[in-house]
Scaffold this active site. Sequence first.
Site, short mmCIF file in Angstrom:
data_model
loop_
_atom_site.label_atom_id
_atom_site.label_comp_id
_atom_site.label_asym_id
_atom_site.label_seq_id
_atom_site.Cartn_x
_atom_site.Cartn_y
_atom_site.Cartn_z
N GLU A 76 0.85 -1.19 0.00
CA GLU A 76 0.00 0.00 0.00
C GLU A 76 0.89 1.25 0.00
OE1 GLU A 76 -3.79 1.55 2.70
OE2 GLU A 76 -2.16 0.44 3.65
N LYS A 206 -10.29 0.46 -2.03
CA LYS A 206 -10.34 0.02 -0.63
C LYS A 206 -11.69 0.35 0.00
CE LYS A 206 -7.71 0.49 3.70
NZ LYS A 206 -6.59 1.24 4.34
N CYS A 247 -4.92 -3.71 3.34
CA CYS A 247 -4.61 -3.35 4.72
C CYS A 247 -5.78 -3.58 5.71
CB CYS A 247 -4.10 -1.91 4.78
SG CYS A 247 -3.17 -1.51 6.29
#
Length: 383
Positions: A76, A206, A247
């Site tokens: 990321e 995301k 993440c």
Amino acid sequence: AMYGYLSTIYVLLLPLYYMDKATTAMSIPTSTTRAISRIAIAQLRSTRNKHTNLINIAKTAGWAKRDGAKMLFLPECLGFIGDSAEQTVLNADPSIEVQMKNSNDDVLPMNSFREALAATIESCSQSDDEQQSDDNNIINEVEGPIESIVAELRFIAQQSKLWISGGGVHTAATSTTAGDATSPSKIYNTHVIIDEKGKITSFYHKIHLFDVSIPGKVNLKESNTTAPGQTLVVCDSPIGKLALTICYDMRFPEMYVELVQRGGAKVILIPSAFTVPTGIAHWHALLRARAIESQCYVIAAAQVGRHNEKRKSYGHSLAYDPWGELLADAGGYENDSQDGGGDELSPVNVPSIVTCDIDLDLVQSVRERMPIQQHRESSDFTF
């Protein structure tokens, strides 16, 4: 008599114990047709200097090429970690939708910076086994035009002949995307997949944004600058069906149930820039849990070290197999008080890669011997 009884129970149970232990190998038949693919997982310490960040990515691509990898996995925030939210927004890439529309197999044109990227890839692909981030034969400081982070990733893919998972690039929104993302102050955190010809094959925005405050340790609110995605993504690749996540998504197991049950994922990607306190507490535990419960490979490329005065990342780029066995770990911080090793900015050499093999027969074997996906579908209960 009691001793004899207990001995009998022990003899009966012992084979079951070793049968369970042997399941780690899953008794996969040896076959010349088994699909085993080598991958490389990068570890970076990105900053606000895009040129240096991209040169470091080119180094990892060269090492991956040297080591026979089919695909390179990047973390990321791979291209930019700024000192403020305002910097992040101002330095975002153009929208990924527009970049994907313009993506094709054409060879991207050379310029002075791309010549440096190509030279870096070539130099690292010919280097010995020792990865040196300060190699004098590699250009570390260079300038020149950058079209966009994604465009330069496409160029690196073309030059190295690798598929690339760009684990997190900040990209602008378009008027056709979602909600408040149309505001100039909102961007997406985008995971992009690029093939060896430089074509964008898939992308994911995301969904779960990191809004967390741990007094005295962590205070981040991703939603200040970033809009959440709304769509789960699974895509094909040379190493199997990939589930694209980023993440903080890893803390939501129901998401991975959908990616496996409905999407057919075999390999889960969780590129990250994990904080040190949360990494020490949960990184390995969460990733191993996602691998075991989904019966998938989990690949998690990571940021490591100090990015600026405000931000430091945990590191430990790694991979787990579908049985929860750790295949590779690039190292990182081991406790919250660590300042770093030889390099004061990081506890480990960076950039770096670790490699391992993906064996899709192992996924099938694990699922056949412990069919939890079918059991999940057939379960019937109420509250």
